[in-house]
Scaffold this active site. Sequence first.
Site, PDB file in Angstrom:
ATOM      1  CG  ASP A  69      -2.121  -0.747   1.273  1.00 59.26           C
ATOM      2  OD1 ASP A  69      -2.155  -1.718   0.252  1.00 59.26           O
ATOM      3  OD2 ASP A  69      -3.054  -0.751   2.017  1.00 59.26           O
ATOM      4  CG  HIS A 214       2.147   0.336   4.331  1.00 55.37           C
ATOM      5  ND1 HIS A 214       1.904  -0.808   5.418  1.00 55.37           N
ATOM      6  CD2 HIS A 214       1.095   1.124   4.099  1.00 55.37           C
ATOM      7  CE1 HIS A 214       0.701  -0.390   5.802  1.00 55.37           C
ATOM      8  NE2 HIS A 214       0.182   0.581   4.981  1.00 55.37           N
TER       9      HIS A 214
END
Length: 261
Positions: A69, A214
């Site tokens: 993400d 992430h």
Amino acid sequence: MFRSRTGRRGGTATALLAAAALMLTLGACGVDTVTPQDARGEAGTDDKAGSTPRRVDCAKVKCIALTFDAGPGEDTPRLLDVLKQKQVPATFFLLGSKHVNRYPEVVKRIADEGHEVANHTWSHRILTDLDAAEVRDELSRTQDAVEKLTGRKPTLMRPPQGRTDDTVSEVSRELGLAQVLWSITAKDYSTTDSALIRKRVLEQAHGDGIILLHDIYDGTVPAVPSIIDELKLRGFTFVTVPELLAPGKAEPGAVYRPERD
């Protein structure tokens, strides 16, 4: 969960813990979710027209989806090198502002190397705090930016902090976007310790799981090679999110979330 690179080593522990706890409370939003098993079962035994071709049958093989993400970022090219070397596909939920528009060549590379390019909104606003027009703007701006670079609009999106509701679902349906949540998180926004990130992922790993990481935080990319190696030793096959659902197809507006074993 997202914080800027300049602030990622610091505090904001309360907000981070609240976001991390979201998976325990998401059901209170009243939005029904679909598991990968359900998606495959609803498709039956024959591939739907237009569904993702299958390299593997996740009804028979222990599959897991690696997702990232809030990128791309300056570490994403190094991550792509790792994924290419280890022949692992991933799904990238990209932010528009200061990410897609800052690293256009990286976005092109993600698509060119066979990864799934997905939408994580334009500026990471919490969609459940917005009206329908604002939700549409957050999603459509990233849709358009990705299409301009890759020639294809995303079909998947991940709402920031996993927060969704009926309005978000309806706008997602209008834009042709299925919503994808997760079942495995390393909370890598709260630590730079790569060994801890690895430990958290491996402790939670399960078949049909979706891993949330992430590629913008310092500890994450260094943890990825050993995560991949260990999960392969455990018999997992890495797939993109569409491959995890195949022969089912991610339906616009629907919310997909695996169940833990």
